[in-house]
Design a protein around this motif. Structure first.
Motif, PDB file in Angstrom:
ATOM      1  N   LEU A  82      66.746  23.657  46.262  1.00  0.00           N
ATOM      2  CA  LEU A  82      67.296  22.307  46.189  1.00  0.00           C
ATOM      3  C   LEU A  82      68.714  22.326  45.630  1.00  0.00           C
ATOM      4  O   LEU A  82      69.646  21.752  46.178  1.00  0.00           O
ATOM      5  CB  LEU A  82      66.399  21.431  45.309  1.00  0.00           C
ATOM      6  CG  LEU A  82      66.860  19.996  45.065  1.00  0.00           C
ATOM      7  CD1 LEU A  82      66.181  19.067  46.037  1.00  0.00           C
ATOM      8  CD2 LEU A  82      66.562  19.557  43.652  1.00  0.00           C
ATOM      9  N   GLU A  86      71.829  21.672  48.042  1.00  0.00           N
ATOM     10  CA  GLU A  86      72.512  20.420  47.677  1.00  0.00           C
ATOM     11  C   GLU A  86      73.957  20.712  47.305  1.00  0.00           C
ATOM     12  O   GLU A  86      74.873  20.068  47.804  1.00  0.00           O
ATOM     13  CB  GLU A  86      71.793  19.748  46.498  1.00  0.00           C
ATOM     14  CG  GLU A  86      72.484  18.503  45.958  1.00  0.00           C
ATOM     15  CD  GLU A  86      73.424  18.783  44.809  1.00  0.00           C
ATOM     16  OE1 GLU A  86      74.557  18.276  44.863  1.00  0.00           O
ATOM     17  OE2 GLU A  86      73.074  19.528  43.870  1.00  0.00           O
ATOM     18  N   ILE A 169      65.740  17.292  50.233  1.00  0.00           N
ATOM     19  CA  ILE A 169      67.100  17.739  49.938  1.00  0.00           C
ATOM     20  C   ILE A 169      68.115  16.816  50.602  1.00  0.00           C
ATOM     21  O   ILE A 169      69.160  16.500  50.028  1.00  0.00           O
ATOM     22  CB  ILE A 169      67.309  19.202  50.389  1.00  0.00           C
ATOM     23  CG1 ILE A 169      66.441  20.126  49.532  1.00  0.00           C
ATOM     24  CG2 ILE A 169      68.764  19.609  50.269  1.00  0.00           C
ATOM     25  CD1 ILE A 169      66.470  21.571  49.962  1.00  0.00           C
ATOM     26  N   TRP A 172      68.773  13.992  48.490  1.00  0.00           N
ATOM     27  CA  TRP A 172      69.526  14.401  47.308  1.00  0.00           C
ATOM     28  C   TRP A 172      70.998  14.615  47.650  1.00  0.00           C
ATOM     29  O   TRP A 172      71.880  14.287  46.857  1.00  0.00           O
ATOM     30  CB  TRP A 172      68.882  15.655  46.713  1.00  0.00           C
ATOM     31  CG  TRP A 172      69.280  15.927  45.305  1.00  0.00           C
ATOM     32  CD1 TRP A 172      69.815  17.076  44.834  1.00  0.00           C
ATOM     33  CD2 TRP A 172      69.182  15.046  44.179  1.00  0.00           C
ATOM     34  NE1 TRP A 172      70.067  16.963  43.495  1.00  0.00           N
ATOM     35  CE2 TRP A 172      69.690  15.739  43.072  1.00  0.00           C
ATOM     36  CE3 TRP A 172      68.728  13.742  44.014  1.00  0.00           C
ATOM     37  CZ2 TRP A 172      69.755  15.169  41.796  1.00  0.00           C
ATOM     38  CZ3 TRP A 172      68.793  13.179  42.745  1.00  0.00           C
ATOM     39  CH2 TRP A 172      69.297  13.889  41.664  1.00  0.00           C
ATOM     40  N   ASP A 233      70.252  18.326  38.648  1.00  0.00           N
ATOM     41  CA  ASP A 233      69.201  18.559  39.628  1.00  0.00           C
ATOM     42  C   ASP A 233      67.829  18.476  39.006  1.00  0.00           C
ATOM     43  O   ASP A 233      66.822  18.420  39.718  1.00  0.00           O
ATOM     44  CB  ASP A 233      69.412  19.891  40.342  1.00  0.00           C
ATOM     45  CG  ASP A 233      70.484  19.733  41.412  1.00  0.00           C
ATOM     46  OD1 ASP A 233      70.969  18.599  41.574  1.00  0.00           O
ATOM     47  OD2 ASP A 233      70.836  20.709  42.069  1.00  0.00           O
ATOM     48  N   THR A 252      57.264  20.817  47.889  1.00  0.00           N
ATOM     49  CA  THR A 252      58.444  20.145  47.336  1.00  0.00           C
ATOM     50  C   THR A 252      58.351  20.027  45.821  1.00  0.00           C
ATOM     51  O   THR A 252      59.096  19.275  45.211  1.00  0.00           O
ATOM     52  CB  THR A 252      58.612  18.729  47.934  1.00  0.00           C
ATOM     53  OG1 THR A 252      57.441  17.981  47.623  1.00  0.00           O
ATOM     54  CG2 THR A 252      58.788  18.768  49.427  1.00  0.00           C
TER      55      THR A 252
END
Lengths: 306, 272
Positions: A82, A86, A169, A172, A233, A252
């Protein structure tokens, strides 16, 4: 001697005034930040179900269990995926957009207001919006793909094993892009105009100006964004918890949702605290690493301050 | 010229992805569920305002709104007050232990929230503060402290020393100098802190989720997600309406105070 030092600092009266002024802040700071850290560490050495006093001392067993637990390692891995995806996607897109804004486009002021919106709205609202957009039958995304005749691309986005993490993601990135954009745009504005002018007179093309001037000068900012995204995060909890609760099958799950689950849902508070502390250590190591890399890249270029 | 147009179009594409999901929510919040299922892309055929009424009364948003207002305003007032007071002391008085406290403030900026969740919950439980406003607000005051005190003391330190000198010569005491002369000059920083604290408390989800066991204490973010989970009971319309209710205050303030907002949120993260 001590008396004298105190006198130089304004005497007892000013010292007392200072502590009266600082006391409320320090009180809350100690009660809800320092003391909890101490309790959290102590709790992580016990087996604790949340009722009564701490009695069942187990030493480092919780930490050992965490390291050998595949769902914790999986959560940590997802967290890194992630973070990495990201950071890269969001920063690259933000850099491009910031450059376009910097070059000057029509109505840039209006765009500035609009582009920042995803960062302003509550994270929990974004999560609900996007889980409705991803909804397989009535969701906006599949409907849109249907209208466009791209039915082959329709998915059960959050429920599918291959798309779940990517979908999370995506949200995000949607959320963090505006922030990175504003920061990078701010850094570009600060580049001295003569530098760009000189390059343009020398006949450097737009791409070369980006590569040789703008990009190197924004590297410190990008490093800063990396630190911020590592710290942030772990706030992805809102999104993960509302959209998937870590599922399907833990695909996830991230560190904070794992801690929440083990602690508040399964009542393994000692173990959950050990996990939280391990996450803390990981964050510190990463931040220190980036600070170190940044310092090295600086001293190798030139001894610029900041 | 054409190049500029193309660049504008690229940015426009991203602007649509930022704005459209929000517009989509507003549009659906005014439709009947049957219409929402049939056509999401059209304007509502008939504006269904009772989705808002349903969210407000049947889904208890009135109560959640009251809770959020109480919690946000008291966290804002008390959080700022303690930061301003301590900021002055840290900037202007060389008291014993000042350096240590400052180092601690910087050190804790990277503590991830999962570490604090459980112990803070247990502290509140031991003090009997579960399901009380006081228990909700305390940690938010604490949350404002490290960054707030650092920013405030930087603001006080940036003021010229002659200011307080001349005030003292005119016979002003420490407190009067602080409140009447120096504090008004730090208002830009105070505004930044206000916005930061407002956003972080109003939009918070994790702490209100765990801090209470009684649904009567829910804030709007938690209430909104609970409503979304019960969409088959209330229908989709009130869910969308609930999201608009949760968000519009934030968006309104953002549009009015746009420049301050952006500065506060970027400063807050960059200096933090």
């Amino acid at each position: 001697m001590k008396q004298r030092a105190l006198w130089r600092r304004g005497g007892w009266k000013r010292q007392t005034t200072a502590y009266i002024m600082a006391f409320p802040a320090l009180f809350f700071f100690v009660l809800y930040l320092i003391y909890p850290l101490v309790i959290a560490f102590r709790m992580s050495l016990y087996d604790y179900t949340g009722i009564g006093p701490l009695t069942d001392f187990v030493g480092w067993a919780n930490y050992k269990e965490a390291i050998s637990n595949s769902s914790f390692i999986g959560a940590l891995r997802n967290n890194f995926v992630l973070m990495g995806v990201e950071f890269i996607v969001s920063t690259v897109l933000a850099f491009g957009l910031a450059y376009l804004l910097f070059r000057g486009i029509f109505g840039w002021h209006v765009f500035n207001v609009i582009l920042f919106l995803p960062y302003i709205i509550p994270l929990s609202v974004s999560a609900v919006i996007w889980s409705l957009i991803y909804e397989p039958t009535i969701g906006l995304l599949n409907q849109l793909l249907g209208e466009l005749g791209l039915t082959a691309l329709q998915h059960t986005w959050l429920g599918g094993t291959s798309t779940a993490l990517g979908s999370v993601i995506g949200v995000w990135v949607w959320r963090t892009l505006p922030f990175n954009l504003i920061i990078l745009f701010g850094a570009m504005i600060k580049i001295p105009g003569e530098l760009l002018e000189a390059a343009r007179i020398d006949g450097a093309s737009g791409m070369r100006i980006v590569r040789n001037i703008i990009f190197p000068l924004t590297i410190p900012t990008i490093a800063l964004l990396a630190v911020i995204s590592i710290a942030n995060d772990f706030r992805a909890f809102d999104i993960v918890w509302i959209m998937t609760q870590g599922g399907p099958a833990g695909l996830t799950e991230i560190a904070s949702s794992f801690v929440y689950k083990v602690g508040f849902q399964e009542n393994h508070y000692g173990y959950a605290n050990a996990v939280a502390f391990l996450v803390f250590v990981v964050v510190i190591v990463f931040v220190a690493l980036i600070a170190l890399l940044q310092r090295r890249s600086f001293s190798s270029e030139k001894g610029e301050s900041r | 010229m054409i190049k500029r147009l193309v660049m504008t179009l690229v940015v426009l594409l991203f602007a649509i992805t930022s704005l459209y999901p929000l517009l989509w929510v507003v549009l659906q919040s005014l439709k009947r569920d049957a219409e929402f299922f049939a056509s999401q892309f059209s304007l509502p055929r008939e504006w269904v305002w009772h989705n808002y009424a349903d969210a407000w009364s049947k889904a208890n948003f009135a109560l959640y709104y009251k809770n959020t207002l109480i919690i946000t305003s008291s966290s804002l007032i008390f959080g700022l007050a303690v930061c301003i007071l301590a900021g002055y002391a840290f900037a202007k008085i060389d008291f014993v232990g000042r350096k240590t406290w400052q180092a601690l403030f910087v050190a804790v900026l990277f503590v991830p929230s999962p570490v604090l969740l459980m112990p803070v919950f247990f502290i509140n439980r031991d003090f009997g503060l579960i399901n009380t406003y006081m228990g909700m607000v305390g940690p938010y005051i604490c949350g404002a402290v490290p960054l707030g005190v650092l920013l405030m003391s930087a603001a006080f330190r940036a003021l010229p020393g002659e200011l307080s000198e001349s005030a003292r010569i005119d016979g002003c005491g420490e407190w009067r100098t602080f409140i009447k002369i120096l504090f008004p000059l730090t208002l830009p920083t105070v505004a930044t802190l206000c916005i930061l604290q407002f956003i972080s408390v109003w939009t918070d989800y994790m702490w209100p989720l765990i801090a209470n066991t009684d649904p009567k204490m829910y804030t709007i973010t938690v209430g909104m997600t609970q409503l979304a989970a019960k969409k088959f009971v209330f229908g989709y319309g009130p869910v969308f309406a609930g999201m608009v209710i949760t968000t519009f205050v934030v968006i309104l303030l953002y549009i009015v105070l746009q420049r301050y907002f952006v500065r506060a949120l970027t400063d807050g993260a960059v200096k933090g």
